[in-house]
Design a protein around this motif. Structure first.
Motif, PDB file in Angstrom:
ATOM      1  N   LEU A  71       0.846  -1.190   0.000  1.00 31.07           N
ATOM      2  CA  LEU A  71       0.000   0.000   0.000  1.00 31.07           C
ATOM      3  C   LEU A  71       0.884   1.243   0.000  1.00 31.07           C
ATOM      4  CD1 LEU A  71      -2.860  -0.860   2.528  1.00 31.07           C
ATOM      5  CD2 LEU A  71      -3.085  -0.541   0.062  1.00 31.07           C
ATOM      6  N   SER A  72       0.571   2.205  -0.873  1.00 34.01           N
ATOM      7  CA  SER A  72       1.375   3.421  -1.010  1.00 34.01           C
ATOM      8  C   SER A  72       0.496   4.651  -0.777  1.00 34.01           C
ATOM      9  CB  SER A  72       1.994   3.486  -2.408  1.00 34.01           C
ATOM     10  OG  SER A  72       2.772   2.336  -2.679  1.00 34.01           O
ATOM     11  N   SER A  94       6.064   4.962  -1.036  1.00 33.62           N
ATOM     12  CA  SER A  94       5.763   4.071  -2.150  1.00 33.62           C
ATOM     13  C   SER A  94       6.743   2.904  -2.156  1.00 33.62           C
ATOM     14  CB  SER A  94       5.828   4.830  -3.483  1.00 33.62           C
ATOM     15  OG  SER A  94       7.114   5.389  -3.680  1.00 33.62           O
ATOM     16  N   PHE A  95       6.500   1.967  -3.070  1.00 32.43           N
ATOM     17  CA  PHE A  95       7.308   0.750  -3.129  1.00 32.43           C
ATOM     18  C   PHE A  95       7.680   0.456  -4.573  1.00 32.43           C
ATOM     19  CE2 PHE A  95       4.823   0.542   0.703  1.00 32.43           C
ATOM     20  CZ  PHE A  95       5.707   0.050   1.644  1.00 32.43           C
ATOM     21  N   ARG A  96       8.948   0.073  -4.769  1.00 30.53           N
ATOM     22  CA  ARG A  96       9.434  -0.335  -6.084  1.00 30.53           C
ATOM     23  C   ARG A  96       9.635  -1.840  -6.059  1.00 30.53           C
ATOM     24  NH1 ARG A  96      12.924   4.500  -7.040  1.00 30.53           N
ATOM     25  NH2 ARG A  96      14.466   3.500  -5.733  1.00 30.53           N
ATOM     26  N   ASN A  97       8.879  -2.548  -6.895  1.00 34.61           N
ATOM     27  CA  ASN A  97       9.006  -4.002  -6.939  1.00 34.61           C
ATOM     28  C   ASN A  97      10.370  -4.408  -7.493  1.00 34.61           C
ATOM     29  OD1 ASN A  97       6.412  -4.839  -5.971  1.00 34.61           O
ATOM     30  ND2 ASN A  97       5.534  -4.166  -7.906  1.00 34.61           N
ATOM     31  N   PRO A  98      10.875  -5.581  -7.099  1.00 37.54           N
ATOM     32  CA  PRO A  98      12.136  -6.058  -7.672  1.00 37.54           C
ATOM     33  C   PRO A  98      12.011  -6.208  -9.181  1.00 37.54           C
ATOM     34  CG  PRO A  98      11.482  -7.403  -5.771  1.00 37.54           C
ATOM     35  CD  PRO A  98      10.319  -6.516  -6.108  1.00 37.54           C
ATOM     36  N   PRO A  99      13.030  -5.815  -9.944  1.00 41.04           N
ATOM     37  CA  PRO A  99      12.967  -5.983 -11.398  1.00 41.04           C
ATOM     38  C   PRO A  99      13.005  -7.456 -11.776  1.00 41.04           C
ATOM     39  CG  PRO A  99      15.154  -5.282 -10.736  1.00 41.04           C
ATOM     40  CD  PRO A  99      14.298  -5.212  -9.503  1.00 41.04           C
ATOM     41  N   GLU A 126      11.687  -2.328  -2.674  1.00 37.67           N
ATOM     42  CA  GLU A 126      12.337  -1.164  -2.095  1.00 37.67           C
ATOM     43  C   GLU A 126      11.262  -0.189  -1.608  1.00 37.67           C
ATOM     44  OE1 GLU A 126      16.490  -0.697  -4.511  1.00 37.67           O
ATOM     45  OE2 GLU A 126      14.698   0.066  -5.493  1.00 37.67           O
ATOM     46  N   ALA A 127      11.391   0.305  -0.383  1.00 42.46           N
ATOM     47  CA  ALA A 127      10.439   1.262   0.178  1.00 42.46           C
ATOM     48  C   ALA A 127      11.002   2.670   0.009  1.00 42.46           C
ATOM     49  CB  ALA A 127      10.191   0.965   1.652  1.00 42.46           C
ATOM     50  N   VAL A 128      10.234   3.545  -0.645  1.00 40.93           N
ATOM     51  CA  VAL A 128      10.702   4.888  -0.979  1.00 40.93           C
ATOM     52  C   VAL A 128       9.840   5.916  -0.242  1.00 40.93           C
ATOM     53  CG1 VAL A 128      11.205   6.516  -2.822  1.00 40.93           C
ATOM     54  CG2 VAL A 128      11.365   4.053  -3.263  1.00 40.93           C
ATOM     55  N   THR A 129      10.476   6.709   0.620  1.00 42.29           N
ATOM     56  CA  THR A 129       9.808   7.838   1.261  1.00 42.29           C
ATOM     57  C   THR A 129      10.298   9.107   0.585  1.00 42.29           C
ATOM     58  OG1 THR A 129       9.753   6.633   3.362  1.00 42.29           O
ATOM     59  CG2 THR A 129       9.317   8.992   3.432  1.00 42.29           C
ATOM     60  N   SER A 130       9.375   9.922   0.075  1.00 45.85           N
ATOM     61  CA  SER A 130       9.742  11.062  -0.757  1.00 45.85           C
ATOM     62  C   SER A 130       9.118  12.343  -0.231  1.00 45.85           C
ATOM     63  CB  SER A 130       9.291  10.800  -2.204  1.00 45.85           C
ATOM     64  OG  SER A 130       9.627  11.883  -3.041  1.00 45.85           O
ATOM     65  N   TRP A 131       9.938  13.392  -0.170  1.00 44.66           N
ATOM     66  CA  TRP A 131       9.473  14.737   0.140  1.00 44.66           C
ATOM     67  C   TRP A 131       9.699  15.594  -1.101  1.00 44.66           C
ATOM     68  CZ3 TRP A 131      12.158  11.582   3.373  1.00 44.66           C
ATOM     69  CH2 TRP A 131      11.617  11.325   4.629  1.00 44.66           C
TER      70      TRP A 131
END
Length: 323
Positions: A71-72, A94-99, A126-131
């Motif tokens: 969930l993002s 957000s999350f980046r799935n493995p390639p 990969e879990a990405v926290t973005s500002w």
């Protein structure tokens, strides 16, 4: 992909979903034909808090056959400080799935069977926290400028590790590592050249100093034009530059293997490229458009990975239906 916007009181609600079917067929890199299906659903609620301030709340769900369901959430505030200017601030997770390469690869790096890159089907996304912070203004009626700045923190970042066992004497594979951070910016210009014709240009910069080093170019730039040819026909033409990417800063263990198979002054580098893309769309009916998209029109051959297949020109047919 399908999406639908609904009126909801003083605001609006956007609902949508998408489906992606990926098929990989590269005997050298994957060893066999691999397939996977990915599902996604998303929603966004837009609500005016005042005459000048609007909030956006979003949520996305993604399902990956190996990495599971994620969930993002995302939240943004947009403030309109004049008739032609606004600022935006947002935070998201957000999350980046493995390639697919990491999940299914079976590649010999140093033959015969001395070193190789093997699959790992137990990777976390990969879990990405973005500002993010952005400004958009139009100093003239036919001219607008957008500047965006961002800072990202990546947890469970993918990097190369050594597998405890496998078909090779030395088995390298993708693993989830520690934390890494990015920061960067993008500047975009939009210019109306006529009643409906637009010219556009952009430049973006990305920096990362952490370990593991990320596989991303630092510089990107684009320039193009789009507009109608007739009442039913439209076009776009763009040229883009992507800077080089350094894949491995450490020459061992993977870098040394790459140097053996990819000899030259920069064996671990994906070289910079300059490509020209074009699009031609025909409005069959009021709501249905057929398109022809040409990527890399001058056939500048490149590789997505130093040992990957060569990629040249691509020709795609598209269909868009609005309802």
């Amino acid at each position: 992909e399908i999406q639908r916007e609904l009126e909801l009181g003083a605001g609006s609600l956007l609902l949508g979903g998408n489906l992606r079917r990926l098929v990989g067929d590269s005997p050298v890199v994957l060893g066999s034909r691999e397939e996977e299906t990915l599902y996604g659903a998303f929603m966004q609620h837009e609500y005016p808090l005042s005459d000048h301030l609007t909030s956006y709340l979003g949520l996305r769900l993604d399902k990956h056959p190996l990495a599971g369901t994620q969930l993002s959430p995302r939240g943004s505030l947009v403030y309109r400080f004049s008739e032609t200017g606004r600022v935006r601030a947002s935070i998201s997770r957000s999350f980046r799935n493995p390639p697919s390469l990491a999940n299914y690869v079976n590649l010999t790096l140093v033959p015969p069977a001395i070193a190789g890159l093997v699959a790992n089907d137990d990777l976390d996304p990969e879990a990405v926290t973005s500002w993010e912070f952005g400004v958009r203004f139009s100093p003239r009626p036919r001219f607008s400028v957008t500047a965006d700045f961002f800072y990202q923190r990546v947890d469970d970042a993918l990097q190369i590790g050594i597998a405890p066992a496998g078909p090779f004497l030395v088995n390298a594979r993708f693993v989830n590592g520690g934390r890494t951070t990015f920061w960067g910016s993008e500047l975009a210009l939009d210019l109306r050249l006529g009643n409906r014709t637009h010219g556009f240009a952009s430049y973006s910069f990305l920096e990362n100093h952490d370990d593991p080093a990320r596989v991303s170019p630092r510089h990107k730039a684009s320039l193009g034009v789009r507009g109608p040819i007739s009442s039913r026909l439209r076009y776009s033409l763009s040229a883009s530059y992507v800077g080089h990417t350094q894949v491995e800063s450490d020459p061992a263990p993977l870098g040394g293997s790459l140097a053996l198979l990819n000899p030259g002054p920069h064996p671990n580098r994906i070289h910079s490229r300059f490509v020209v893309d074009g699009f031609l769309g025909y409005q069959v009916t009021e709501r249905f458009e057929l398109g022809l998209k040409a990527r890399n029109m001058f056939h500048q051959v490149r590789r997505q990975y130093p040992l990957g297949d060569e990629i040249g020109s691509e020709l795609l047919m598209t269909g868009t239906f609005e309802f």
